[in-house]
Motif scaffolding. Structure first.
Motif, mmCIF file in Angstrom:
data_model
loop_
_atom_site.group_PDB
_atom_site.id
_atom_site.type_symbol
_atom_site.label_atom_id
_atom_site.label_comp_id
_atom_site.label_asym_id
_atom_site.label_seq_id
_atom_site.Cartn_x
_atom_site.Cartn_y
_atom_site.Cartn_z
ATOM 1 N N MET A 1 0.833 -1.170 0.000
ATOM 2 C CA MET A 1 0.000 0.000 0.000
ATOM 3 C C MET A 1 0.883 1.241 0.000
ATOM 4 S SD MET A 1 -2.551 1.579 2.941
ATOM 5 C CE MET A 1 -2.682 0.078 3.761
ATOM 6 N N GLU A 2 0.608 2.141 -0.911
ATOM 7 C CA GLU A 2 1.328 3.410 -0.985
ATOM 8 C C GLU A 2 0.563 4.463 -0.196
ATOM 9 O OE1 GLU A 2 4.305 4.100 -2.470
ATOM 10 O OE2 GLU A 2 4.447 1.940 -2.828
ATOM 11 N N LEU A 3 1.292 5.290 0.550
ATOM 12 C CA LEU A 3 0.686 6.361 1.339
ATOM 13 C C LEU A 3 1.375 7.682 1.048
ATOM 14 C CD1 LEU A 3 0.511 4.547 4.792
ATOM 15 C CD2 LEU A 3 -1.380 4.960 3.227
ATOM 16 N N SER A 4 0.643 8.771 1.210
ATOM 17 C CA SER A 4 1.234 10.090 0.998
ATOM 18 C C SER A 4 2.063 10.543 2.192
ATOM 19 C CB SER A 4 0.127 11.120 0.718
ATOM 20 O OG SER A 4 -0.734 11.221 1.836
ATOM 21 N N ALA A 5 1.836 9.976 3.365
ATOM 22 C CA ALA A 5 2.580 10.372 4.566
ATOM 23 C C ALA A 5 4.064 10.053 4.391
ATOM 24 C CB ALA A 5 2.025 9.643 5.782
ATOM 25 N N ARG A 6 4.912 10.989 4.727
ATOM 26 C CA ARG A 6 6.360 10.798 4.569
ATOM 27 C C ARG A 6 7.040 10.354 5.856
ATOM 28 N NH1 ARG A 6 5.721 9.382 0.368
ATOM 29 N NH2 ARG A 6 5.043 10.715 -1.278
ATOM 30 N N ASN A 7 6.380 10.525 6.978
ATOM 31 C CA ASN A 7 6.967 10.151 8.267
ATOM 32 C C ASN A 7 6.634 8.699 8.581
ATOM 33 O OD1 ASN A 7 7.932 12.775 8.633
ATOM 34 N ND2 ASN A 7 5.958 13.428 9.413
ATOM 35 N N GLN A 8 7.364 7.785 7.942
ATOM 36 C CA GLN A 8 7.134 6.357 8.107
ATOM 37 C C GLN A 8 8.396 5.706 8.661
ATOM 38 O OE1 GLN A 8 5.451 4.394 4.650
ATOM 39 N NE2 GLN A 8 4.545 6.309 3.938
ATOM 40 N N LEU A 9 8.222 4.941 9.729
ATOM 41 C CA LEU A 9 9.342 4.247 10.352
ATOM 42 C C LEU A 9 9.094 2.745 10.287
ATOM 43 C CD1 LEU A 9 9.569 6.464 13.560
ATOM 44 C CD2 LEU A 9 10.991 6.634 11.512
ATOM 45 N N LYS A 10 10.010 2.014 9.669
ATOM 46 C CA LYS A 10 9.906 0.555 9.634
ATOM 47 C C LYS A 10 10.339 0.010 10.980
ATOM 48 C CE LYS A 10 10.785 0.043 4.713
ATOM 49 N NZ LYS A 10 11.668 -0.532 3.694
ATOM 50 N N GLY A 11 9.629 -1.009 11.440
ATOM 51 C CA GLY A 11 9.986 -1.592 12.726
ATOM 52 C C GLY A 11 9.384 -2.959 12.913
ATOM 53 N N LYS A 12 9.570 -3.470 14.137
ATOM 54 C CA LYS A 12 9.080 -4.797 14.496
ATOM 55 C C LYS A 12 8.325 -4.670 15.811
ATOM 56 C CE LYS A 12 11.733 -8.230 13.472
ATOM 57 N NZ LYS A 12 11.071 -9.069 12.499
ATOM 58 N N VAL A 13 7.149 -5.280 15.876
ATOM 59 C CA VAL A 13 6.345 -5.242 17.097
ATOM 60 C C VAL A 13 7.075 -6.013 18.192
ATOM 61 C CG1 VAL A 13 4.160 -5.928 18.163
ATOM 62 C CG2 VAL A 13 4.180 -5.037 15.815
ATOM 63 N N SER A 14 7.281 -5.359 19.344
ATOM 64 C CA SER A 14 7.943 -6.030 20.463
ATOM 65 C C SER A 14 6.967 -6.368 21.582
ATOM 66 C CB SER A 14 9.088 -5.175 21.012
ATOM 67 O OG SER A 14 8.607 -3.942 21.503
ATOM 68 N N GLU A 15 5.797 -5.718 21.579
ATOM 69 C CA GLU A 15 4.825 -5.987 22.643
ATOM 70 C C GLU A 15 3.448 -5.497 22.218
ATOM 71 O OE1 GLU A 15 4.290 -4.445 27.204
ATOM 72 O OE2 GLU A 15 6.320 -4.704 26.451
ATOM 73 N N VAL A 16 2.429 -6.270 22.544
ATOM 74 C CA VAL A 16 1.037 -5.887 22.288
ATOM 75 C C VAL A 16 0.270 -6.037 23.592
ATOM 76 C CG1 VAL A 16 -1.088 -6.449 21.031
ATOM 77 C CG2 VAL A 16 1.120 -6.635 19.869
ATOM 78 N N ASN A 17 -0.349 -4.944 24.047
ATOM 79 C CA ASN A 17 -1.168 -4.977 25.256
ATOM 80 C C ASN A 17 -2.576 -4.526 24.896
ATOM 81 O OD1 ASN A 17 0.841 -5.711 27.262
ATOM 82 N ND2 ASN A 17 1.740 -3.715 26.853
ATOM 83 N N LEU A 18 -3.516 -5.466 24.926
ATOM 84 C CA LEU A 18 -4.896 -5.148 24.603
ATOM 85 C C LEU A 18 -5.641 -4.740 25.869
ATOM 86 C CD1 LEU A 18 -5.823 -8.076 22.186
ATOM 87 C CD2 LEU A 18 -5.150 -5.753 21.584
ATOM 88 N N GLY A 19 -6.253 -3.562 25.820
ATOM 89 C CA GLY A 19 -7.086 -3.101 26.918
ATOM 90 C C GLY A 19 -8.546 -3.314 26.571
ATOM 91 N N MET A 20 -9.417 -2.681 27.337
ATOM 92 C CA MET A 20 -10.856 -2.804 27.084
ATOM 93 C C MET A 20 -11.256 -2.105 25.785
ATOM 94 S SD MET A 20 -12.361 -4.521 29.548
ATOM 95 C CE MET A 20 -14.041 -3.947 29.528
ATOM 96 N N ILE A 21 -10.644 -0.931 25.514
ATOM 97 C CA ILE A 21 -11.013 -0.123 24.348
ATOM 98 C C ILE A 21 -9.822 0.144 23.431
ATOM 99 C CG2 ILE A 21 -11.899 2.136 23.621
ATOM 100 C CD1 ILE A 21 -13.475 2.138 26.300
ATOM 101 N N THR A 22 -8.656 0.348 24.037
ATOM 102 C CA THR A 22 -7.467 0.657 23.243
ATOM 103 C C THR A 22 -6.432 -0.453 23.377
ATOM 104 O OG1 THR A 22 -6.424 1.890 25.060
ATOM 105 C CG2 THR A 22 -7.787 3.155 23.503
ATOM 106 N N ALA A 23 -5.447 -0.375 22.502
ATOM 107 C CA ALA A 23 -4.320 -1.308 22.542
ATOM 108 C C ALA A 23 -3.038 -0.503 22.494
ATOM 109 C CB ALA A 23 -4.373 -2.265 21.361
#
Length: 68
Positions: A1-23
């Motif tokens: 997917m191509e995006l117009s946003a220029r502030n893109q940082l490639k990375g790797k997920v190190s942790e996922v914390n799921l809350g009631m509404i947000t993550a």
């Protein structure tokens, strides 16, 4: 997917914390830099985010605050 946003940082997920509404998603973008994205729980589940996933953090902001 191509995006117009220029502030893109490639990375790797190190942790996922799921809350009631947000993550809270921790992303290693450059050793040893970690950024945290807070997204909806629904979005995190729809993307199937899990530790080790390769992702892009796309930063969209109208202002930057600097403190000293």
């Amino acid at each position: 997917m191509e995006l117009s946003a220029r502030n893109q940082l490639k990375g790797k997920v190190s942790e996922v914390n799921l809350g009631m509404i947000t993550a809270s998603i921790k992303i290693e973008v450059e050793d040893p830099t970690t950024i945290t994205a807070v997204i909806t729980k629904e979005s995190a589940e729809k993307l199937g985010l899990k530790e080790g996933d390769d992702v892009k953090a796309i930063i969209k902001s109208t202002e930057i605050i600097v403190g000293k």
